[in-house]
Design a protein around this motif. Sequence first.
Motif, PDB file in Angstrom:
ATOM      1  N   ARG A  67       0.818  -1.202   0.000  1.00  0.00           N
ATOM      2  CA  ARG A  67       0.000   0.000   0.000  1.00  0.00           C
ATOM      3  C   ARG A  67       0.858   1.260   0.000  1.00  0.00           C
ATOM      4  O   ARG A  67       0.560   2.237  -0.706  1.00  0.00           O
ATOM      5  CB  ARG A  67      -0.935   0.002   1.224  1.00  0.00           C
ATOM      6  CG  ARG A  67      -1.925   1.160   1.214  1.00  0.00           C
ATOM      7  CD  ARG A  67      -2.790   1.076  -0.014  1.00  0.00           C
ATOM      8  NE  ARG A  67      -3.557   2.319  -0.184  1.00  0.00           N
ATOM      9  CZ  ARG A  67      -4.278   2.595  -1.247  1.00  0.00           C
ATOM     10  NH1 ARG A  67      -4.305   1.722  -2.268  1.00  0.00           N
ATOM     11  NH2 ARG A  67      -4.954   3.716  -1.340  1.00  0.00           N
ATOM     12  N   LEU A  68       1.930   1.233   0.732  1.00  0.00           N
ATOM     13  CA  LEU A  68       2.841   2.383   0.747  1.00  0.00           C
ATOM     14  C   LEU A  68       3.474   2.580  -0.618  1.00  0.00           C
ATOM     15  O   LEU A  68       3.657   3.714  -1.082  1.00  0.00           O
ATOM     16  CB  LEU A  68       3.931   2.188   1.810  1.00  0.00           C
ATOM     17  CG  LEU A  68       3.470   2.269   3.266  1.00  0.00           C
ATOM     18  CD1 LEU A  68       4.628   1.931   4.202  1.00  0.00           C
ATOM     19  CD2 LEU A  68       2.928   3.665   3.580  1.00  0.00           C
ATOM     20  N   ASP A 104       0.892   4.119  -2.917  1.00  0.00           N
ATOM     21  CA  ASP A 104       0.688   5.556  -2.593  1.00  0.00           C
ATOM     22  C   ASP A 104       1.841   6.397  -3.114  1.00  0.00           C
ATOM     23  O   ASP A 104       1.651   7.498  -3.638  1.00  0.00           O
ATOM     24  CB  ASP A 104       0.541   5.730  -1.086  1.00  0.00           C
ATOM     25  CG  ASP A 104      -0.767   5.150  -0.565  1.00  0.00           C
ATOM     26  OD1 ASP A 104      -1.684   4.942  -1.388  1.00  0.00           O
ATOM     27  OD2 ASP A 104      -0.866   4.909   0.663  1.00  0.00           O
ATOM     28  N   GLN A 106       1.564   6.642  -6.891  1.00  0.00           N
ATOM     29  CA  GLN A 106       0.480   7.571  -7.237  1.00  0.00           C
ATOM     30  C   GLN A 106       0.912   9.019  -7.046  1.00  0.00           C
ATOM     31  O   GLN A 106       0.621   9.873  -7.871  1.00  0.00           O
ATOM     32  CB  GLN A 106      -0.743   7.260  -6.376  1.00  0.00           C
ATOM     33  CG  GLN A 106      -1.930   8.178  -6.659  1.00  0.00           C
ATOM     34  CD  GLN A 106      -3.134   7.807  -5.813  1.00  0.00           C
ATOM     35  OE1 GLN A 106      -3.102   6.787  -5.124  1.00  0.00           O
ATOM     36  NE2 GLN A 106      -4.171   8.593  -5.897  1.00  0.00           N
ATOM     37  N   GLU A 107       1.632   9.274  -5.995  1.00  0.00           N
ATOM     38  CA  GLU A 107       2.086  10.646  -5.737  1.00  0.00           C
ATOM     39  C   GLU A 107       3.107  11.093  -6.763  1.00  0.00           C
ATOM     40  O   GLU A 107       3.076  12.234  -7.231  1.00  0.00           O
ATOM     41  CB  GLU A 107       2.675  10.728  -4.334  1.00  0.00           C
ATOM     42  CG  GLU A 107       3.116  12.134  -3.934  1.00  0.00           C
ATOM     43  CD  GLU A 107       3.671  12.184  -2.534  1.00  0.00           C
ATOM     44  OE1 GLU A 107       4.116  13.267  -2.121  1.00  0.00           O
ATOM     45  OE2 GLU A 107       3.659  11.136  -1.833  1.00  0.00           O
ATOM     46  N   PRO A 129      -7.922  11.010  -8.429  1.00  0.00           N
ATOM     47  CA  PRO A 129      -7.638   9.588  -8.093  1.00  0.00           C
ATOM     48  C   PRO A 129      -8.178   8.630  -9.132  1.00  0.00           C
ATOM     49  O   PRO A 129      -7.561   7.585  -9.392  1.00  0.00           O
ATOM     50  CB  PRO A 129      -8.334   9.428  -6.746  1.00  0.00           C
ATOM     51  CG  PRO A 129      -8.358  10.808  -6.158  1.00  0.00           C
ATOM     52  CD  PRO A 129      -8.544  11.716  -7.323  1.00  0.00           C
ATOM     53  N   ASP A 133      -5.899   5.830 -11.064  1.00  0.00           N
ATOM     54  CA  ASP A 133      -6.215   4.389 -11.019  1.00  0.00           C
ATOM     55  C   ASP A 133      -6.329   3.788 -12.421  1.00  0.00           C
ATOM     56  O   ASP A 133      -5.861   2.663 -12.687  1.00  0.00           O
ATOM     57  CB  ASP A 133      -7.520   4.173 -10.249  1.00  0.00           C
ATOM     58  CG  ASP A 133      -7.372   4.508  -8.771  1.00  0.00           C
ATOM     59  OD1 ASP A 133      -6.213   4.480  -8.296  1.00  0.00           O
ATOM     60  OD2 ASP A 133      -8.390   4.792  -8.109  1.00  0.00           O
TER      61      ASP A 133
END
Length: 379
Positions: free
Chosen positions: A301-302, A305, A308-309, A351, A355
């Motif tokens: 998950r990290l 994230d 995505q950032e 978002p 995705d």
Amino acid sequence: MAWNEPGGNNKDPWGGGNRNDGPPDLDELLRKLQQKLNNLFGGGFASGTGGQAKFPWALVLIVLAVLYGVWGFYQVNANEAAVVLRLGKYHSTQSAGLHWNPPLIDTVTKVNMTEVRTERTTGQMLTKDASIVDVVLQVQWHIDDAEAYVLRVRDPLKSLQEATDSALRHVVGSSSLNGVISQNRTKVSAETQKRLQRYLDLYQTGIRVDVVNLTDAKAPREVQDAFDDVVRAREDEVRLQNEAQAYANQVIPVARGQAQRMIEEAEAYKARVVENARGEAVRFEKLLAEYERAPEVTRERLYLDAVQEVMASASKVMVDIEGGNNMMYLPLDKLAEQSGTQALQRRDVSPQVVDEIYQRIVDRLRTEAANSRRSQNVR
């Protein structure tokens, strides 16, 4: 009973001796009165035939005594004081009212104690910076001590004039030209008054100085033009200083306001950074607790994230395919255009778009990986 009543004593009190009831003879009455005065004072006119007339000294003395007594009265007004000299020596000072002093023995001098008088002094004087200045001074004064004013000095007005000139020259000689003419005129007047009063008290003139006014002070006529230029230059200097001060008074508060605003913004930024740091620390502690419970899920998950950032601020990505020798180029901006959005051009990725892009990248990576494995098996 009265002498003129019926049955009473008919003797005439005026010495007439007649028995009739008529009024007394007026001439006889005056004659007897004169005779009594002559007998009383030892002289007069002798009556009868062959008598010689004598001068009436007694009557003259009485008249002179009355005139002398009346002559000694004098009136002192409310604003006056009377200095009395007896045989040329000071005797007393009389206040307002009716008084009597023996004439020819006492000498009375009245002075006005409340009248404010003015004395004017002019002249050319030398200042301490070796400049000549024309000065006009007015002194307002009144009599404070009647005895001293009348007796201690011969000519109080002349003493006042000389003392004023001396005091003024001393003060002007201790001042600069500019100070006498413009800057310190009030100070010059005050110092002159103080020194003048000290001189007058020392001389015992009985004069009290009320006001000293420096009415005029200027350069001599021969250098007046040059001096006017200097005065105008000084006035321009004062004007420029005032303008600069006004500008400073206008700018300084604005600068102080800006400085205060910057300080407050810095304090707000400091508070925001500190709170963000504290929030990040709290978030890290919570992530650490979750990571200790499920490391694989939390790590993935990290990673997602972070990807995505990073991809939210990048329009192109180069991907190294595992097991292959080529770098794959991902035009994210083109992919975003194909998805019908302009978010990446504004660098504002939602978002949903991320995705979708992420899903396409994963699918393409999987396809490339499968193709690479097939080619290796064929070999």
